[in-house]
Scaffold this active site. Sequence first.
Site, short mmCIF file in Angstrom:
data_model
loop_
_atom_site.label_atom_id
_atom_site.label_comp_id
_atom_site.label_asym_id
_atom_site.label_seq_id
_atom_site.Cartn_x
_atom_site.Cartn_y
_atom_site.Cartn_z
N GLU A 299 47.20 44.89 25.38
CA GLU A 299 46.96 44.70 26.81
C GLU A 299 45.48 44.40 27.08
O GLU A 299 44.82 45.13 27.82
CB GLU A 299 47.33 45.98 27.58
CG GLU A 299 48.75 46.48 27.40
CD GLU A 299 48.96 47.86 28.02
OE1 GLU A 299 47.98 48.51 28.46
OE2 GLU A 299 50.12 48.29 28.08
N PRO A 300 44.92 43.38 26.47
CA PRO A 300 43.50 43.13 26.68
C PRO A 300 43.20 42.60 28.08
O PRO A 300 44.00 41.84 28.64
CB PRO A 300 43.18 42.07 25.63
CG PRO A 300 44.46 41.33 25.45
CD PRO A 300 45.57 42.34 25.65
N GLY A 301 42.12 43.03 28.63
CA GLY A 301 41.70 42.52 29.94
C GLY A 301 40.31 41.93 29.80
O GLY A 301 40.11 40.71 29.71
N ARG A 302 39.33 42.83 29.68
CA ARG A 302 37.93 42.42 29.62
C ARG A 302 37.65 41.41 28.51
O ARG A 302 36.94 40.43 28.72
CB ARG A 302 37.09 43.69 29.39
CG ARG A 302 35.61 43.48 29.56
CD ARG A 302 34.85 44.73 29.09
NE ARG A 302 35.39 45.97 29.56
CZ ARG A 302 34.97 46.64 30.64
NH1 ARG A 302 34.00 46.16 31.37
NH2 ARG A 302 35.54 47.79 30.99
N TYR A 342 28.99 51.86 37.86
CA TYR A 342 28.81 52.39 36.50
C TYR A 342 27.40 52.20 35.96
O TYR A 342 27.16 52.38 34.78
CB TYR A 342 29.74 51.67 35.51
CG TYR A 342 31.14 51.40 35.97
CD1 TYR A 342 32.03 52.45 36.19
CD2 TYR A 342 31.60 50.10 36.19
CE1 TYR A 342 33.33 52.20 36.60
CE2 TYR A 342 32.89 49.84 36.59
CZ TYR A 342 33.76 50.90 36.80
OH TYR A 342 35.04 50.64 37.19
N CYS A 369 24.19 47.80 53.34
CA CYS A 369 23.37 48.93 53.76
C CYS A 369 23.65 50.16 52.90
O CYS A 369 24.19 51.16 53.38
CB CYS A 369 23.63 49.23 55.23
SG CYS A 369 23.29 47.80 56.22
N GLU A 370 23.34 50.06 51.64
CA GLU A 370 23.47 51.17 50.69
C GLU A 370 22.37 51.00 49.65
O GLU A 370 22.18 49.89 49.15
CB GLU A 370 24.81 51.10 49.92
CG GLU A 370 26.04 51.16 50.75
CD GLU A 370 26.76 52.50 50.66
OE1 GLU A 370 26.31 53.40 49.91
OE2 GLU A 370 27.77 52.61 51.35
N TYR A 398 36.86 42.43 36.00
CA TYR A 398 36.53 43.50 36.93
C TYR A 398 35.41 43.09 37.88
O TYR A 398 34.56 43.89 38.26
CB TYR A 398 36.16 44.79 36.17
CG TYR A 398 37.25 45.20 35.20
CD1 TYR A 398 38.47 45.66 35.66
CD2 TYR A 398 37.07 45.08 33.81
CE1 TYR A 398 39.49 46.00 34.79
CE2 TYR A 398 38.09 45.41 32.93
CZ TYR A 398 39.30 45.88 33.42
OH TYR A 398 40.32 46.21 32.56
N1 LLP Z 1 45.82 48.81 29.71
C1 LLP Z 1 45.65 49.89 30.51
C2 LLP Z 1 46.74 50.86 30.63
C3 LLP Z 1 44.45 50.05 31.21
O1 LLP Z 1 44.29 51.11 31.98
C4 LLP Z 1 43.43 49.08 31.06
C5 LLP Z 1 42.17 49.21 31.79
C6 LLP Z 1 43.65 47.96 30.23
C7 LLP Z 1 44.87 47.88 29.56
C8 LLP Z 1 42.65 46.88 30.02
O2 LLP Z 1 41.51 47.35 29.42
P1 LLP Z 1 40.36 46.31 28.94
O3 LLP Z 1 40.90 45.50 27.79
O4 LLP Z 1 40.01 45.47 30.09
O5 LLP Z 1 39.25 47.21 28.53
N2 LLP Z 1 36.69 48.70 36.18
C9 LLP Z 1 36.20 49.06 34.88
C10 LLP Z 1 37.26 48.98 33.82
C11 LLP Z 1 38.49 49.81 34.10
C12 LLP Z 1 39.54 49.68 33.05
C13 LLP Z 1 40.79 50.36 33.46
N3 LLP Z 1 41.89 50.18 32.58
C14 LLP Z 1 34.99 48.20 34.54
O6 LLP Z 1 34.60 47.38 35.37
O7 LLP Z 1 34.37 48.36 33.50
#
Ligand code: LLP
Length: 443
Positions: A299-302, A342, A369-370, A398
Site C-alpha cells: 500500500e505505498p503512498g509517499r 510535523y 494568521c498563525e 500528503y
Molecule cells: N497504509 C495504511 C494503512 C496507512 O495508514 C498509510 C499511511 C499508508 C498505507 C501509506 O503510507 P506511505 O507509503 O505513504 O508512507 N500525513 C503524513 C503521513 C501519514 C501516513 C498515514 N498512513 C505525512 O504527511 O507525512
Amino acid sequence: MIEEVNGMPYPNESYKSCMACSMKEGRLFIEDVPIDKIADAYGTPFYVYSSRAISECFNAYKEALKDIPHIISFAVKANSNLSVLSLLRRVGSGADIVSGGELFRALKAGIKPSKIVYSGVGKTASEIEYALKENILMFNVESFGELKEIARIAKEMGKVASIAMRVNPDVDPKTHPYISTGLSENKFGLSIEDAIEAYKMALSDDALKIVGISCHIGSQLTDISPFIEAFKRLFILIKRIEAIKGIRIRYIDLGGGLGVRYKDEEPPTAFEYVSKIKEALRANNSSITSAFPYTLIFEPGRSICANAGLLVTRALYVKENKGKRFLVVDAAMNDLARPSLYKAYHEIVPVAYRDSSIRYKYDIVGPICETGDFFARARLMREVHPDELLAIMSAGAYGFSMSSNYNSRPRCAEIMVNGDDFKLIRKQETYEDLIKGEFLIYD
Ligand code: LLP
C-alpha cells in the site's frame, strides 16, 4: 543585522529531490515544461505533478514484484486527485482506502474493486455497506467491534465480507511519532493474541470470509530493519493462524511506509525494500518454495508520488523584524500542512536561476494568521525578490490531500505534466466554492 553567508554557488543540488526536475537555461523545469510557464497559465499557488515520475515510482514496485503474485494498492490518502488515481490505475494500481470518500474517488478513477483494500480504525456502518455493495477485495479489520459490525451488516445485506485482520506487531518504526502506527500504544490494529482470537471468531461466522492478514507500521521509514522485524512477527503469526483448521491466508498485506528523500535521507529503493521482504518471507516460511502461495499486497503512498510533485508559490513581500528576514509567499499552511504539523523539511528552490554566492537566512512564511504558518525557518537562500516564483519540493504526497480552507483560502489548482504538455487536473477554488453547502439562516 541580516546575516549574509557565502554558501555554495547556486544552483545547488536541492531541486534534485524532484525526480522529474531539471534546471535549464536558468529556469526550473518539470519534465519538459518550465515552471514559470505553468504559473503564467494558471496563477499561483499550484501543485504540479510529473506523470512520468509517478509511473516510474509505481513501476519500480511492479518490477520488484513481477515474479510473485501481487497487488499494489496505492494509498489514496497520499494524493487523491482523480487524474493521479486514474494514471496509477492505467499502470496497474489498486487502492488502499480509509473512507467512503476515498472509495468513491477510487471507483470514479476506474480502479477495480477487486484491487481495493479498506483500512482504518473507524469505518462507519454506511461506509461498510458501501464497500460491501461495491465488492471490494477485503476489509482490514482493526478491532473486535468492527469485526462484529462488518458481520452484522454483511448478514443484513445477504453478503459475505472478505476480511483480513490488521495486526499491530508492536515494533518501533523510528519515524515521526505522529506517523508511527505499529506500536502497541498506537490506536491501530489488533495485538497478535487478539488477532488470533478475532480469526477464531470470524471462522465461526458465515457472513465473514477470512482471506488475509495485514500490517502497516508507520510512514516515512528510511531504515528497512523495523519493516523486517514487523514482518517476521507477522510471518510467525501467519503460521500460527494457518495451523487453525479451516483458515487459509491468501493475501498478505504489508502496508505502505517506505520513506523518500526530502533532504539527505537515504531510504532503500522500492526494489531493495521488496527484495529484502521477499527474502525474509522465504526465510520464515519453509512452505514457500518456487510456487509462491500468497498474493502480496503493498500500500505505498509517499514513495509513489512525494518526489513527483511540487508546490509552486510566489513571493509577496520581504520583511524584516528585529534582524530576522521573512519571505512572505502566497501559499500557506492550508495548502501544505507538513512543515507546520510535523516540522517537516521541504527543499525550497527559486524557479529562476540567478548567479549569486551571497546567502540570506529566510523564514519562509504564508499569509495565515498563525505563527505556525511556515514552510521553512532560517533557510539559507540567495536573495529573493517579491514576485519571484519558488518551488517547494517533495510535495506530491500528503500535500494537496491534506489541504484545507483555513482562513477562507480557496484551495489551489493542481496540474499534471506529461512531456512538454501540461493539463489542469483540479481548478483553483472560487469564493463561491468556499460557501458551497452553507445556509444563511439570519437575514
Ligand atoms: N497504509 C495504511 C494503512 C496507512 O495508514 C498509510 C499511511 C499508508 C498505507 C501509506 O503510507 P506511505 O507509503 O505513504 O508512507 N500525513 C503524513 C503521513 C501519514 C501516513 C498515514 N498512513 C505525512 O504527511 O507525512
